[in-house]
Scaffold this motif. Structure first.
Motif, mmCIF file in Angstrom:
data_model
loop_
_atom_site.group_PDB
_atom_site.id
_atom_site.type_symbol
_atom_site.label_atom_id
_atom_site.label_comp_id
_atom_site.label_asym_id
_atom_site.label_seq_id
_atom_site.Cartn_x
_atom_site.Cartn_y
_atom_site.Cartn_z
ATOM 1 N N GLN A 188 15.381 32.878 3.207
ATOM 2 C CA GLN A 188 14.066 33.415 3.584
ATOM 3 C C GLN A 188 13.456 32.630 4.741
ATOM 4 N N LEU A 189 13.570 31.310 4.700
ATOM 5 C CA LEU A 189 13.029 30.479 5.779
ATOM 6 C C LEU A 189 13.713 30.792 7.106
ATOM 7 N N LEU A 190 15.029 30.835 7.114
ATOM 8 C CA LEU A 190 15.771 31.109 8.346
ATOM 9 C C LEU A 190 15.434 32.496 8.883
ATOM 10 N N ASP A 191 15.261 33.443 7.975
ATOM 11 C CA ASP A 191 14.940 34.816 8.361
ATOM 12 C C ASP A 191 13.537 34.899 8.968
ATOM 13 N N ARG A 192 12.577 34.326 8.290
ATOM 14 C CA ARG A 192 11.182 34.461 8.724
ATOM 15 C C ARG A 192 10.856 33.639 9.965
ATOM 16 N N ASN A 216 13.078 33.530 12.318
ATOM 17 C CA ASN A 216 13.946 34.187 13.316
ATOM 18 C C ASN A 216 14.970 33.225 13.920
ATOM 19 N N ILE A 217 15.543 32.402 13.068
ATOM 20 C CA ILE A 217 16.562 31.453 13.526
ATOM 21 C C ILE A 217 17.922 32.150 13.551
ATOM 22 N N GLU A 218 18.527 32.180 14.716
ATOM 23 C CA GLU A 218 19.807 32.869 14.896
ATOM 24 C C GLU A 218 20.922 32.133 14.152
ATOM 25 N N THR A 219 21.661 32.871 13.343
ATOM 26 C CA THR A 219 22.765 32.272 12.588
ATOM 27 C C THR A 219 24.119 32.856 12.972
ATOM 28 N N SER A 220 24.139 34.059 13.488
ATOM 29 C CA SER A 220 25.404 34.736 13.774
ATOM 30 C C SER A 220 26.244 33.964 14.789
ATOM 31 N N GLY A 221 27.485 33.684 14.406
ATOM 32 C CA GLY A 221 28.411 32.976 15.277
ATOM 33 C C GLY A 221 28.210 31.472 15.326
ATOM 34 N N ASN A 250 28.348 38.834 5.833
ATOM 35 C CA ASN A 250 27.991 39.721 6.941
ATOM 36 C C ASN A 250 26.582 40.254 6.692
ATOM 37 N N ALA A 251 25.585 39.516 7.174
ATOM 38 C CA ALA A 251 24.195 39.876 6.941
ATOM 39 C C ALA A 251 23.335 39.317 8.061
ATOM 40 N N LYS A 252 22.061 39.700 8.072
ATOM 41 C CA LYS A 252 21.155 39.224 9.121
ATOM 42 C C LYS A 252 21.138 37.698 9.166
ATOM 43 N N VAL A 253 20.950 37.069 8.000
ATOM 44 C CA VAL A 253 21.124 35.617 7.899
ATOM 45 C C VAL A 253 22.524 35.385 7.354
ATOM 46 N N ASP A 298 12.086 11.097 10.666
ATOM 47 C CA ASP A 298 11.475 10.672 11.933
ATOM 48 C C ASP A 298 12.480 10.613 13.073
ATOM 49 N N GLU A 299 13.669 10.083 12.810
ATOM 50 C CA GLU A 299 14.640 9.956 13.899
ATOM 51 C C GLU A 299 15.439 11.229 14.134
ATOM 52 N N VAL A 300 15.727 11.984 13.064
ATOM 53 C CA VAL A 300 16.486 13.230 13.216
ATOM 54 C C VAL A 300 15.627 14.304 13.888
ATOM 55 N N ALA A 301 14.331 14.302 13.601
ATOM 56 C CA ALA A 301 13.423 15.303 14.175
ATOM 57 C C ALA A 301 13.430 15.273 15.699
ATOM 58 N N GLU A 302 13.697 14.112 16.277
ATOM 59 C CA GLU A 302 13.710 13.982 17.733
ATOM 60 C C GLU A 302 14.888 14.716 18.376
ATOM 61 N N LYS A 303 15.936 14.979 17.585
ATOM 62 C CA LYS A 303 17.115 15.671 18.117
ATOM 63 C C LYS A 303 17.166 17.142 17.691
ATOM 64 N N ALA A 304 16.528 17.468 16.577
ATOM 65 C CA ALA A 304 16.623 18.818 16.020
ATOM 66 C C ALA A 304 15.754 19.812 16.788
ATOM 67 N N SER A 305 16.210 21.066 16.817
ATOM 68 C CA SER A 305 15.372 22.134 17.381
ATOM 69 C C SER A 305 14.385 22.622 16.325
ATOM 70 N N TRP A 306 14.874 22.701 15.087
ATOM 71 C CA TRP A 306 14.064 23.078 13.926
ATOM 72 C C TRP A 306 14.431 22.136 12.788
ATOM 73 N N ILE A 307 13.431 21.801 11.947
ATOM 74 C CA ILE A 307 13.708 20.920 10.807
ATOM 75 C C ILE A 307 12.701 21.186 9.693
#
Length: 296
Positions: free
Chosen positions: A146-150, A152-157, A180-183, A255-264
């Motif tokens: 649900q989080l990834l879907d809402r 809009n985080i791309e998962t395909s591929g 084989n689904a949206k997420v 704190d340190e991982v957040a600096e590299k992540a796009s989403w967390i």
């Protein structure tokens, strides 16, 4: 870095569920009823169950809580499960884990009617999930989807790496992310305690889902630049500076991982609230199914 806010998302879903409950009751249906069984006095389990009861009130559900002492016999617990299976008013129920060591968790899980298994742990429901059939998804993986879907985080591929192979989170999560689904539509690597070169595996992940139960295990050098990081873990760490005497840490060194992540996801306030709201979604679906059956 952008935050995946599980608390805000769960609140938004609760509003949606409450509206669905109003529609259901306006059409002559009954309020969905979620029951919970708590055995013993484990602090974390008690807190979690209390959150479930409160959430039921917020969305207009009926809720029931069955409390048992830690020395309750397996036979007595199974008797209560049988009663709930046959209680037409109860749409879904959960047995809070972990259970005392003298009680067989597998036997308890298998005793629950799959049509009321809103935790999604029964072998029948797990089998349906694997086959892509409609079923109750395990609560925590469902919440992550649900989080990834809402957001809009791309998962395909994408390359998805999961740390932890429990039947509660890691294994079902691996199936959901590969379907084989949206997420979904990820190439999934499921890692665990025997995985060699774990650090290198994690460094390849576009999406990293950590469900290990070890505080701050994942550090920045394990994470790819721009990765999406989902932290499922939550551990109490002694902290004299806090009024409670402890602080809550995830499996990721935030704190340190957040600096590299796009989403967390944060801990707390990330996956935890979504697990609770997933139970509500499954219970609402159970109530809908019963309503359709009764109208036929």
């Amino acid at each position: 870095m952008q935050l995946i806010d599980g608390k805000a998302t769960s609140n938004a879903i609760k509003i949606e569920i409450a509206e669905e409950v109003r529609k259901l009751t306006a059409q002559g249906g009954k309020k969905p009823h979620l029951a919970a069984i708590l055995v013993g006095e484990d602090g974390a389990s008690r807190t979690y169950v209390n959150h479930k009861v409160k959430s039921c009130e917020q969305v207009g559900f009926t809720s029931s809580l069955y409390k048992f002492d830690a020395d309750t016999s397996e036979e007595e617990l199974l008797k209560t499960i049988d009663e709930l299976n046959n209680n037409a008013d109860v749409d879904g129920f959960i047995v809070q884990l972990p259970l005392p060591k003298h009680i067989n968790e597998t036997k308890v899980t298998e005793a629950i009617d799959p049509e009321k298994d809103v935790d999604g742990f029964h072998p029948t429901n797990l089998g349906k999930m694997m086959l892509g059939l409609p079923t109750f998804l395990p609560a925590t993986p469902y919440g992550i989807v649900q989080l990834l879907d809402r957001y809009n985080i791309e998962t395909s591929g994408k390359k998805c790496v999961i740390i932890g192979r429990s039947h509660i989170v890691g294994t079902p999560m691996s199936l959901l992310m590969s379907r084989n689904a949206k997420v979904g539509n990820c190439t999934v690597t499921l890692t665990h305690s025997r995985t060699q070169n774990l650090k290198e595996e994690c460094q390849q992940a576009d999406i990293l889902i950590v469900a290990l139960g070890r505080a701050e295990f994942v550090t920045a050098d394990m994470v790819k630049e721009g990765a999406v990081v989902v932290d499922v873990g939550i551990t109490r760490i002694e902290d004299p500076s806090k009024k409670s005497g402890f602080s809550l840490k995830g499996d990721v060194k935030f704190d340190e991982v957040a600096e590299k992540a796009s989403w967390i996801t944060p801990v707390p306030g990330g996956v935890g609230p979504m697990t609770v709201v997933s139970l509500l979604m499954n219970t609402l679906e159970s109530a809908r199914r019963k309503s359709v059956k009764e109208s036929v």
